[in-house]
Design a protein around this motif. Structure first.
Motif, PDB file in Angstrom:
ATOM      1  N   ALA A  13       0.833  -1.211   0.000  1.00 14.50           N
ATOM      2  CA  ALA A  13       0.000   0.000   0.000  1.00 14.50           C
ATOM      3  C   ALA A  13       0.866   1.259   0.000  1.00 14.50           C
ATOM      4  O   ALA A  13       0.649   2.173  -0.806  1.00 14.50           O
ATOM      5  CB  ALA A  13      -0.930  -0.010   1.216  1.00 14.50           C
ATOM      6  N   GLU A  32      10.218   3.103   6.753  1.00 14.01           N
ATOM      7  CA  GLU A  32       9.949   1.662   6.883  1.00 14.01           C
ATOM      8  C   GLU A  32      10.758   1.109   8.050  1.00 14.01           C
ATOM      9  O   GLU A  32      11.959   1.347   8.143  1.00 14.01           O
ATOM     10  CB  GLU A  32      10.315   0.950   5.570  1.00 14.01           C
ATOM     11  N   ARG A  40       4.363  -7.680   4.095  1.00 14.26           N
ATOM     12  CA  ARG A  40       3.927  -9.084   4.161  1.00 14.26           C
ATOM     13  C   ARG A  40       4.055  -9.812   2.823  1.00 14.26           C
ATOM     14  O   ARG A  40       3.864 -11.035   2.777  1.00 14.26           O
ATOM     15  CB  ARG A  40       2.482  -9.150   4.672  1.00 14.26           C
ATOM     16  N   TYR A  57       1.208 -15.129  -4.026  1.00 17.02           N
ATOM     17  CA  TYR A  57       1.079 -14.614  -5.386  1.00 17.02           C
ATOM     18  C   TYR A  57       0.042 -13.505  -5.408  1.00 17.02           C
ATOM     19  O   TYR A  57      -0.697 -13.287  -4.437  1.00 17.02           O
ATOM     20  CB  TYR A  57       0.709 -15.722  -6.380  1.00 17.02           C
ATOM     21  N   ILE A 134       8.521   4.328  13.091  1.00 18.45           N
ATOM     22  CA  ILE A 134       7.835   5.514  13.608  1.00 18.45           C
ATOM     23  C   ILE A 134       7.129   5.135  14.911  1.00 18.45           C
ATOM     24  O   ILE A 134       6.367   4.161  14.961  1.00 18.45           O
ATOM     25  CB  ILE A 134       6.840   6.074  12.568  1.00 18.45           C
ATOM     26  N   ASP A 324      -4.492  -3.124   3.685  1.00 16.68           N
ATOM     27  CA  ASP A 324      -5.533  -4.128   3.434  1.00 16.68           C
ATOM     28  C   ASP A 324      -6.694  -4.032   4.416  1.00 16.68           C
ATOM     29  O   ASP A 324      -7.791  -4.504   4.122  1.00 16.68           O
ATOM     30  CB  ASP A 324      -4.942  -5.544   3.360  1.00 16.68           C
ATOM     31  N   VAL A 332      -2.573  -8.612  -1.712  1.00 17.91           N
ATOM     32  CA  VAL A 332      -1.563  -7.639  -2.143  1.00 17.91           C
ATOM     33  C   VAL A 332      -2.182  -6.618  -3.094  1.00 17.91           C
ATOM     34  O   VAL A 332      -1.989  -5.404  -2.948  1.00 17.91           O
ATOM     35  CB  VAL A 332      -0.380  -8.362  -2.831  1.00 17.91           C
TER      36      VAL A 332
HETATM   37  C1  FAD Z   1       1.073 -15.795   5.542  1.00 12.99           C
HETATM   38  C2  FAD Z   1       0.408 -14.834   4.581  1.00 12.99           C
HETATM   39  C3  FAD Z   1      -0.025 -15.281   3.333  1.00 12.99           C
HETATM   40  C4  FAD Z   1      -0.622 -14.391   2.429  1.00 12.99           C
HETATM   41  N1  FAD Z   1      -0.952 -14.833   1.179  1.00 12.99           N
HETATM   42  C5  FAD Z   1      -1.389 -13.938   0.257  1.00 12.99           C
HETATM   43  C6  FAD Z   1      -1.516 -14.312  -1.110  1.00 12.99           C
HETATM   44  O1  FAD Z   1      -1.199 -15.442  -1.507  1.00 12.99           O
HETATM   45  N2  FAD Z   1      -1.974 -13.386  -1.991  1.00 12.99           N
HETATM   46  C7  FAD Z   1      -2.285 -12.110  -1.596  1.00 12.99           C
HETATM   47  O2  FAD Z   1      -2.686 -11.292  -2.437  1.00 12.99           O
HETATM   48  N3  FAD Z   1      -2.126 -11.708  -0.308  1.00 12.99           N
HETATM   49  C8  FAD Z   1      -1.682 -12.590   0.619  1.00 12.99           C
HETATM   50  N4  FAD Z   1      -1.458 -12.189   1.904  1.00 12.99           N
HETATM   51  C9  FAD Z   1      -1.867 -10.835   2.321  1.00 12.99           C
HETATM   52  C10 FAD Z   1      -0.922  -9.754   1.801  1.00 12.99           C
HETATM   53  O3  FAD Z   1       0.413 -10.078   2.124  1.00 12.99           O
HETATM   54  C11 FAD Z   1      -1.305  -8.421   2.461  1.00 12.99           C
HETATM   55  O4  FAD Z   1      -2.696  -8.185   2.317  1.00 12.99           O
HETATM   56  C12 FAD Z   1      -0.563  -7.231   1.836  1.00 12.99           C
HETATM   57  O5  FAD Z   1       0.798  -7.527   1.624  1.00 12.99           O
HETATM   58  C13 FAD Z   1      -0.755  -6.040   2.776  1.00 12.99           C
HETATM   59  O6  FAD Z   1      -0.005  -4.923   2.339  1.00 12.99           O
HETATM   60  P1  FAD Z   1      -0.034  -3.588   3.217  1.00 12.99           P
HETATM   61  O7  FAD Z   1       0.823  -2.609   2.532  1.00 12.99           O
HETATM   62  O8  FAD Z   1      -1.448  -3.241   3.523  1.00 12.99           O
HETATM   63  O9  FAD Z   1       0.592  -3.996   4.638  1.00 12.99           O
HETATM   64  P2  FAD Z   1       2.058  -4.538   5.006  1.00 12.99           P
HETATM   65  O10 FAD Z   1       2.567  -5.441   3.957  1.00 12.99           O
HETATM   66  O11 FAD Z   1       1.941  -5.084   6.391  1.00 12.99           O
HETATM   67  O12 FAD Z   1       2.950  -3.228   4.999  1.00 12.99           O
HETATM   68  C14 FAD Z   1       3.047  -2.368   6.108  1.00 12.99           C
HETATM   69  C15 FAD Z   1       4.499  -1.942   6.253  1.00 12.99           C
HETATM   70  O13 FAD Z   1       4.596  -1.049   7.358  1.00 12.99           O
HETATM   71  C16 FAD Z   1       5.789  -1.336   8.056  1.00 12.99           C
HETATM   72  N5  FAD Z   1       5.623  -0.809   9.417  1.00 12.99           N
HETATM   73  C17 FAD Z   1       4.844  -1.293  10.420  1.00 12.99           C
HETATM   74  N6  FAD Z   1       4.930  -0.507  11.508  1.00 12.99           N
HETATM   75  C18 FAD Z   1       5.781   0.497  11.183  1.00 12.99           C
HETATM   76  C19 FAD Z   1       6.274   1.624  11.893  1.00 12.99           C
HETATM   77  N7  FAD Z   1       5.902   1.876  13.151  1.00 12.99           N
HETATM   78  N8  FAD Z   1       7.141   2.454  11.271  1.00 12.99           N
HETATM   79  C20 FAD Z   1       7.547   2.216   9.983  1.00 12.99           C
HETATM   80  N9  FAD Z   1       7.106   1.153   9.271  1.00 12.99           N
HETATM   81  C21 FAD Z   1       6.229   0.308   9.858  1.00 12.99           C
HETATM   82  C22 FAD Z   1       5.910  -2.846   7.975  1.00 12.99           C
HETATM   83  O14 FAD Z   1       7.237  -3.293   8.216  1.00 12.99           O
HETATM   84  C23 FAD Z   1       5.443  -3.103   6.542  1.00 12.99           C
HETATM   85  O15 FAD Z   1       6.521  -3.075   5.630  1.00 12.99           O
HETATM   86  C24 FAD Z   1      -0.835 -13.048   2.810  1.00 12.99           C
HETATM   87  C25 FAD Z   1      -0.383 -12.595   4.057  1.00 12.99           C
HETATM   88  C26 FAD Z   1       0.251 -13.471   4.931  1.00 12.99           C
HETATM   89  C27 FAD Z   1       0.790 -12.945   6.240  1.00 12.99           C
END
Ligand code: FAD
Length: 351
Positions: A13, A32, A40, A57, A134, A324, A332
């Protein structure tokens, strides 16, 4: 004066939002907490093996995200996973999965799903300050300061876009302080974010020193009755360029219920148990076992979406939210889309 935008989190995101803002007349800085990109959507190495231990994926993206992945970003390393996803139940019966879902392309990258983050950063020439967690925000004179766990202060910023999972965003907001009007927004956002709870998942990876026998043609097995300790299994060998010939790598992701009962334990303590369960589910022994990995995802996937209205109203305080939890599904492509939406809202609000 150039508007300054801070984005917390370099996950799907946060990086998509930063990429969408790349040509806007702003100074955008991403913070980050970890060393890597894409949160994730995470990849690790073991020797020459590369394996995903979070998202497997990307599938069924909204059209603008599909275009970004397959047309706009460099896509030489983008690969589809062709063998289908099958299902299994508590008793271990395996069956071919939903033909419609299996017909949709499932994308990953040859060197790991986290290539997505690197491509967004490189293509957008994004500024990402890593290993910077942060801790809290303060707002004075209409501008935000970001304070890190290490005691540094970054700012001033006109806008803060927060993208960590909702419980982590709540923790940041609970420690934050602002003028009275912004405090009201913070409190209302905390209440909205607390609606979006997350389920935990332990994830295991088993490296085999010989190819896995594959009498059935599935890439992955999904537990559809949600009554088995394992929620999902998949075979990394099907992702091009990941596993050298003569080896196999199998991933098992545990159910939220099974994980919740153990979430504060060391996941490695259950490796033998999961290895036995995983061999049963696959119907072939996971042998000869060469190496293993275990990981705790405390916030694996949202179980509900946060209500939009309070989060959208916080634009008055220069606060935006993506991730998400805005859609209530761990995907993703949907997380990317929420980052895109918030970037467009920022561009509309801060001309
Ligand atoms: C085991 C597992 C399997 C999955 N399988 C799938 C799949 O097959 N297909 C699919 O589409 N989705 C899948 N997902 C879901 C998908 O990974 C997530 O929905 C998506 O990656 C979320 O992205 P995001 O940017 O919302 O959050 P995140 O990926 O959690 O990104 C948030 C970021 O913020 C950072 N952060 C947190 N706190 C702080 C802070 N205080 N200061 C600075 N940085 C910080 C974190 O390190 C992270 O990099 C899966 C998830 C898991 C855990």
């Amino acid at each position: 004066m150039t508007k300054r935008i801070a984005i917390i989190g370099a996950g799907a995101a946060g990086l998509t939002a930063a990429w969408r803002l790349r040509n806007a007349p702003y100074e955008v800085q991403v913070f980050e907490k970890s060393r890597g990109y894409t949160g994730r959507a995470a990849t690790r190495s073991h020797g020459t093996v590369r394996y995903d231990f979070g998202a497997n994926y990307i599938t069924r993206p909204p059209e603008r995200i599909r275009q970004l992945l397959t047309d706009t970003l460099p896509h030489d390393a983008l690969a589809t996973i062709d063998p289908p996803v099958w299902t299994f139940d508590k008793a271990g019966n395996r069956e071919p999965g939903d033909p419609e879902s299996n017909a949709a392309p499932r994308w990953t990258y040859a060197h790991g799903i986290n290539t997505l983050g690197k491509l967004l950063v490189e293509d957008g020439n994004l500024s990402v300050q890593r290993t910077t967690r942060i801790h809290h925000l303060t707002r004075t004179g209409g501008a935000w300061q970001l304070h890190t766990e290490q005691g540094e202060t970054h700012g001033p910023f006109h806008v803060v876009l927060s993208t960590p999972p909702s419980p982590q965003t709540v923790a940041i907001l609970q420690r934050s302080s602002a003028d009275a009007e912004s405090e009201t927004h913070i409190r209302q956002c905390i209440a909205a974010l607390e609606v979006a709870t997350y389920a935990p998942q332990f994830a295991y990876v088993f490296g085999l020193a010989a190819p896995l026998p594959r009498p059935e043609p599935f890439h992955a097995l999904l537990n559809t009755d949600r009554a088995h300790p394992i929620a999902w299994m998949s075979i990394e060998d099907d992702k091009p360029g990941r596993v050298p010939s003569g080896q196999s790598v199998v991933s098992a992701q545990m159910s939220p219920d099974w994980t919740a009962e153990r979430v504060d334990d060391d996941p490695a303590a259950y490796t033998d148990t999961v290895h036995a369960l995983a061999s049963d589910v696959l119907g072939v022994p996971l042998q000869p076992l060469a190496w293993t990995d275990a990981h705790r995802w405390r916030y694996a996937a949202p179980t509900a979406a946060a209500p939009d209205a309070p989060l959208n109203a916080a634009y008055e305080a220069g606060l935006y939210f993506a991730g998400d939890y805005r859609v209530g599904k761990g995907r993703v492509a949907l997380a990317m889309d929420s980052g895109w939406t918030q970037a467009e809202r920022i561009m509309a609000d801060w001309t």
